[in-house]
Design an enzyme around this catalytic site. Structure first.
Site, PDB file in Angstrom:
ATOM      1  N   ASP A 516      -8.610 -71.603 -19.594  1.00 44.29           N
ATOM      2  CA  ASP A 516     -10.096 -71.432 -19.474  1.00 44.29           C
ATOM      3  C   ASP A 516     -10.465 -69.917 -19.279  1.00 44.29           C
ATOM      4  OD1 ASP A 516     -12.699 -72.520 -18.799  1.00 44.29           O
ATOM      5  OD2 ASP A 516     -12.038 -71.914 -16.672  1.00 44.29           O
ATOM      6  N   ASP A 735      -9.515 -73.594 -13.604  1.00 43.72           N
ATOM      7  CA  ASP A 735      -9.810 -73.627 -12.185  1.00 43.72           C
ATOM      8  C   ASP A 735     -10.845 -74.601 -11.722  1.00 43.72           C
ATOM      9  OD1 ASP A 735     -11.871 -72.075 -13.145  1.00 43.72           O
ATOM     10  OD2 ASP A 735     -12.331 -71.256 -11.438  1.00 43.72           O
ATOM     11  N   ASP A 739     -12.420 -78.455 -15.867  1.00 38.28           N
ATOM     12  CA  ASP A 739     -11.250 -78.263 -16.468  1.00 38.28           C
ATOM     13  C   ASP A 739     -10.154 -79.548 -15.874  1.00 38.28           C
ATOM     14  OD1 ASP A 739     -11.590 -75.576 -17.623  1.00 38.28           O
ATOM     15  OD2 ASP A 739     -11.317 -74.844 -15.502  1.00 38.28           O
TER      16      ASP A 739
END
Length: 851
Positions: A516, A735, A739
Site C-alpha cells: 500500500d 496499514d 487494506d
C-alpha cells in the site's frame, strides 16, 4: 474500594482468566494429546494451548469453577511436573485505581500551646472538619506528639496541620507524613508473584547424579577378575534413576498411550532380564540426564521470551485527582483515564497520551529501533517504553497494562509459539505411524527368535531392545517447533510479531510483495501544501471552513492535515453550521449536507463520476495536474448548485528507508508492486522516488479492486506451482482499514504497527515500529527457518537409519543407541537455537539469494 476514575466500558469484569503453567515433564509435541485428554474433561476449562518447546501450557478457565492449582494437580497426577507461573485468579480479582479505604498515620510535633490540649478535643476538631476521613487521634503529652490516622486519598497531611494551627494557641509541624512517599497504596496490596519475571535455570536431579556415579563404578566390572562383581552396583544406579521414568510410563499406559518413557522402561527391564546390568544402568542414567541437557539447550529460547515479558513495567506514579499527590501503584492496577507521572528514567506504565511535558522516550525494547523518539503533548506513548529525557511527562492512560502494546506483543508471541504449522502436524502424523511400526518390529525381534534357540533368542532380544530405544521420535518431533520458537523469539526481540510458525515458512517462499502507499511506503503524515478557490462565488475563508467542516469527522490522516492547514490560516471549523448525513464513499471521498446543500469532497475519480471535473477551466486543470506530477495527492470540494468551488494538494512524506528496501528486495529476486487508491499521477510521482517502474504501480484502486489485484497474484503463483517445488507466495504490506480485505487474502500479510487496529488483527506479521527495514529481516528469516527445519529433519532420519542398520546387523549396543538418540535431540535443538540473536551479534540469518 477504588476511586471513580473513568474505566473503559469494554473492560467488563470477567471470571474467565488466562493461567500460565510450566510442565517440565513435557518431552515433545507427542505429549499434547495426553495433556488435552487430561484438561479437556475438567469443568470450567475453556481453552488450552501447549508450547512443547517451551514446556508451557496456557489455559483459559473460569476461576470460580476450577483453579490453576486444580489444573496443576491434574497434570501432576500424570507426572508432568506442573507449576503455576501466572494464576488467572489473581488477575481476575485485581482491582484498578487508587484504593480509597486505606488509612495511614501522620505524626505532628507540638511546637507550642499544647499544655492544656486533650486528644479528645483534637479528635473532635478534626472529625468536625474532615468527617469520616479521620479514623483516630492519639496524643503523647510527654513527647508533645499528635498522631492522626487518616485517609490519604481524600485528605493529605498539610490540611490537617493547617487546621490544628488555627486551633487556639496550638502550633504544630509535620513530623512524619504517612502519605508523603505515595507508597501507602502499593503497601496495602498483595504482591502478585506471577508478575516477577525470572530467568529460567536448569538443574540436574540428585538422583540422576547418583545414578551416573554408580553406573561409572559398575563399568569397572569390565576389567574382569574380582572387579566383575561391581556390575551389581549398576542395580543401585537403576534403583536411583528408574523410578521417575517408571512412574511416568505407568501413568502413560494408564491413559492407554505409549511414549518414550514406556520405551525406556521396557529397554531397562529387558537388559536386566539378560543380566546386562551396566547396559540397563546406562539407559537409565543417559535418559535421566537427557531431560536436563535438553532443558539446558533450550534455556536461551525461554529466556528470550522472559526478556520480552520483562518489558512490562512494575509500578506507576499516579496523580491523586483530589490531593494532587503522587500515589505509587502496581502498573497492572492503573485504571484507564488515570493521570500518571513519568519521571526521567521511569518506564511508562500503560499506553496513553502525553498531557504535559516534553522529553525523549526509548522505544527500542518494544520496536527494536535504538533511536530515541521525541514526545510532546497530544502524542501517543506506549507502556513499557522508558523516559530517557530530562523532563517529567504527565500521561493520561488509554489502556490498562493488560491491553497495552507490550501486553499485546507478549500475547501474540505466546499464541504464535503455540500455533502448529502444517509441517509440524505432518511430522507428528508420521511419528504416530513410525513409532508403532518400529515398536511392533522390536516386539517381534524380542519374541519370535526364541523359537530358534536360547542363544538366538538372547541375541535378538538385545537387538530388539536397541530398536525400542531408536523408536523414540523425540528428535524428529522437536526439530520443527524448536526452530519456530527460536525464530519467533528472535523476531519479537527485533520488534516484529509473527503469529505462528506456519507464517515463518510462508515468508521463506515469498516471490511477490504488494505495498500500500499511504502509511506504508509513506509515513502517513500529511501537510496541506496548496489550496485554490475555483470560481467567484465564495471567499477563500468560506470554502476552507466548509472543507474543514466536512473533513473533521473523518479518520483518514489526510483529513487531519486539511483541518490543521485551515487552522494555520486562522480558519476554524464553523460553530453555526453542522454536517448531516456524513457518508464515506470508499475509494473516492466523503459527502454530506451543509445548510441543506449537498457537499462532496474527494479525488478526481469522484468528480469524474459526478460529471463535475470536466467543468474545470483549462488553467485550473493544469494546476492540479502539476501538483499531482510532483507527487502530491489532489482533491476537490463541490457545493450543490455551484459546482467545484475549491481544489487542494496534500503531500505525504516518503519513508526514508523505502527506496533502499525496494532495491534490496529486487536484488534478491522478489517482485515488488504498489497498490493504491491515490490518483495515477501522485502514485507515479511517489513510485519514481522509491525506484518503482510504471508497470509496477496500480493506482485509483477501490478496496475491492485491491482485493482483485491480490487474488490475481495469488492465482498466478498457484498456476506456477510444480510437483517438485512448493508454491511461491504473495505478501501484502498495508496499514489501513481499507487494506484489511487484501491483507486477509494474501498468503502472508504484514501490517505497520502504527496503522489501524483492524489491519494488525488481520495480518500475519506486524512491524511494531513500522520500519520497512524490519521487512527485509523477516523476508531473510523465512528461508533460514525452512533450511534449518530441513537440516533437522534429515539429520534425525539419518541418525535413526544408521543406528537401525547397525542394530539389524548386530553391531550396535544399547548405551550407544541411547547416546545417539539423546545426542540427536540436543543437536537439532542447538541447530534451531542458532536463529536466536547472539549476545554480541545478530542472529545467524543470511540474506536470501535471488532465484
Amino acid at each position: 474500594e477504588r476511586d471513580n476514575t473513568p474505566v473503559d466500558n469494554d473492560e467488563e469484569i470477567s471470571r474467565v482468566g488466562h493461567s500460565t503453567i510450566t510442565a517440565t515433564g513435557i518431552c515433545c509435541s507427542s505429549e499434547i494429546p495426553a495433556i488435552l485428554s487430561i484438561l479437556r474433561p475438567i469443568k470450567g476449562v475453556e481453552e488450552i494451548s501447549v508450547n512443547p518447546a517451551m514446556k508451557t501450557i496456557y489455559v483459559d478457565h473460569d476461576v470460580d469453577i476450577v483453579s490453576a492449582s486444580d489444573i496443576c494437580l491434574a497434570l501432576n497426577d500424570a507426572r508432568f511436573g506442573a507449576t503455576i507461573v501466572k494464576d488467572a485468579a489473581v488477575e481476575v480479582a485485581r482491582k484498578t485505581g487508587i484504593p480509597t479505604d486505606v488509612m495511614v498515620v501522620t505524626t505532628f510535633d507540638i511546637l507550642s500551646g499544647g499544655d492544656s490540649i486533650k486528644a479528645e478535643s483534637i479528635e473532635e476538631l478534626l472529625r468536625s472538619t474532615f468527617a469520616k476521613n479521620i479514623s483516630s487521634v492519639t496524643l503523647d503529652e510527654p513527647k508533645k506528639i499528635v498522631s492522626v490516622e487518616h485517609n490519604p486519598y481524600y485528605l493529605a497531611a498539610s490540611p490537617i496541620a493547617n487546621t490544628l494551627n488555627k486551633y487556639g494557641q496550638l502550633t504544630v509541624s509535620i513530623k512524619k507524613d504517612g502519605g508523603v512517599d505515595g507508597l501507602w497504596a502499593i503497601s496495602s496490596m498483595k504482591k502478585d508473584e506471577g508478575d516477577d519475571i525470572q530467568l529460567q535455570k536448569s538443574s540436574v536431579r540428585i538422583t540422576v547424579v547418583l545414578a551416573g556415579l554408580l553406573w561409572i563404578v559398575s563399568m569397572l566390572s569390565h576389567i574382569g577378575g574380582n572387579w566383575k562383581y561391581l556390575k551389581y552396583v549398576a542395580l543401585l544406579s537403576i534403583a536411583f534413576g528408574l523410578p521417575p521414568i517408571a512412574l511416568k510410563a505407568f501413568k502413560t499406559l494408564g491413559r492407554r498411550k505409549f511414549d518414550v518413557n514406556c520405551m525406556m522402561l521396557f529397554a531397562v527391564i529387558g537388559a536386566v532380564t539378560l543380566q546386562d546390568y551396566t547396559e540397563a544402568a546406562a539407559v537409565t542414567f543417559l535418559f535421566g540426564i537427557s531431560e536436563w541437557l535438553e532443558s539446558l539447550a533450550t534455556t536461551r529460547a525461554r529466556n528470550a521470551l522472559s526478556a520480552i515479558m520483562s518489558l512490562q513495567p512494575e509500578q506507576a506514579n499516579l496523580i491523586n485527582p483530589i490531593t494532587k499527590d503522587i500515589v505509587v501503584l502496581p502498573a497492572n492496577c492503573v485504571a484507564v483515564g488515570s493521570t500518571v507521572s513519568v519521571r526521567p528514567g521511569d518506564k511508562i506504565p500503560c499506553d496513553g497520551i502525553v498531557l504535559d511535558g516534553s522529553s525523549t522516550v526509548d522505544e527500542s525494547n518494544l520496536t527494536g529501533e535504538s533511536r530515541p523518539v521525541k514526545k510532546q503533548p497530544d502524542m501517543k506513548v506506549s507502556g513499557g517504553t522508558i523516559n530517557i529525557g530530562n523532563s517529567q511527562l504527565l500521561v493520561r492512560t488509554t489502556a490498562t497494562t493488560n491491553n497495552s502494546a507490550v501486553a499485546r506483543l507478549i500475547r501474540l508471541v505466546e499464541e504464535a509459539q503455540s500455533n502448529r504449522s502444517d509441517t509440524e502436524q505432518l511430522i507428528d502424523s508420521f511419528a504416530q505411524i513410525y513409532t508403532p511400526i518400529v515398536v511392533l518390529a522390536s516386539l517381534c525381534m524380542c519374541t519370535i527368535p526364541w523359537a530358534f534357540g536360547h542363544e538366538t533368542g538372547e541375541y535378538w532380544l538385545y537387538n530388539g531392545l536397541i530398536v525400542i530405544v531408536i523408536a523414540c521420535p523425540c528428535a524428529l518431533i522437536i526439530s520443527t517447533p524448536v526452530t519456530y520458537v527460536a525464530g519467533l523469539a528472535a523476531a519479537a526481540q527485533k520488534g516484529v510479531v509473527i503469529k505462528g510458525g506456519q507464517h515463518l515458512e510462508t515468508l521463506g517462499k515469498v516471490k511477490t510483495i504488494a505495498f500500500d502507499k499511504t502509511g506504508t511506503l509513506s509515513e502517513g503524515i500529511f501537510q496541506l501544501l496548496h489550496f485554490n478557490v475555483i470560481g467567484q462565488n465564495r471567499k477563500r475563508e468560506d470554502v476552507l471552513a466548509y472543507l474543514s467542516l466536512m473533513e473533521a469527522p473523518a479518520s483518514h490522516p489526510l483529513s487531519d492535515a486539511i483541518v490543521k492547514g485551515a487552522a494555520n490560516e486562522q480558519v476554524d471549523i464553523p460553530k453555526h453550521l453542522e454536517v448531516k448525513d456524513h457518508t464515506l464513499l470508499p475509494g473516492e471521498g466523503i459527502t454530506g449536507l451543509i445548510d441543506s446543500k449537498k457537499v462532496f469532497v474527494g479525488n478526481k475519480k469522484l468528480f469524474d463520476r459526478l460529471g463535475l471535473y470536466e467543468q474545470l477551466s483549462k488553467e485550473d486543470a493544469t494546476t492540479v495536474n502539476d501538483w499531482a506530477q510532483a507527487g502530491g495527492t489532489i482533491g476537490f470540494i463541490s457545493i450543490e448548485g455551484e459546482g467545484i468551488v475549491g481544489s487542494y494538494c496534500v503531500s505525504d512524506k516518503i519513508r526514508t528507508e523505502a527506496k533502499s528496501v525496494i532495491k534490496e528486495l529486487k536484488k534478491i529476486g522478489i517482485e515488488t508492486t504498489m497498490l493504491t487508491g491515490d490518483q495515477s499521477q501522485a502514485a507515479l510521482g511517489v513510485g519514481s522516488l522509491i525506484g518503482l517502474q510504471e508497470c509496477d504501480i496500480k493506482s485509483d484502486l477501490l478496496p475491492e479492486e485491491k482485493l482483485v489485484a491480490i487474488r490475481e497474484k495469488v492465482d498466478a503463483c498457484q498456476q506456477q506451482k510444480k510437483w517438485w517445488r512448493s508454491k511461491q507466495t504473495v505478501m501484502m504490506v498495508g496499514d489501513g482499514v481499507n487494506d484489511a480485505p487484501a491483507l486477509a487474502l494474501a498468503d502472508v500479510s504484514v501490517a505497520m504497527g502504527e496503522g489501524a487496529a483492524l489491519a494488525m488483527e488481520t495480518s500475519d506479521v506486524t512491524l511494531m515500529d513500522s520500519n520497512l527495514n524490519k521487512l527485509l529481516f523477516v523476508v531473510n528469516m523465512g528461508p533460514c527457518v525452512i533450511r534449518t527445519i530441513i537440516e533437522n529433519v534429515v539429520f534425525s532420519f539419518a541418525v535413526k537409519a544408521i543406528v537401525a542398520g547397525f542394530a539389524f546387523a548386530g553391531k550396535a549396543s544399547l548405551w550407544a543407541a541411547i547416546v545417539s538418540d539423546v545426542g540427536a535431540m540436543l543437536i537439532v535443538t542447538a541447530n534451531g537455537m542458532k536463529l536466536l540473536p547472539r549476545k554480541n551479534g545478530p542472529a545467524d540469518i543470511e540474506p536470501k539469494k535471488s532465484s
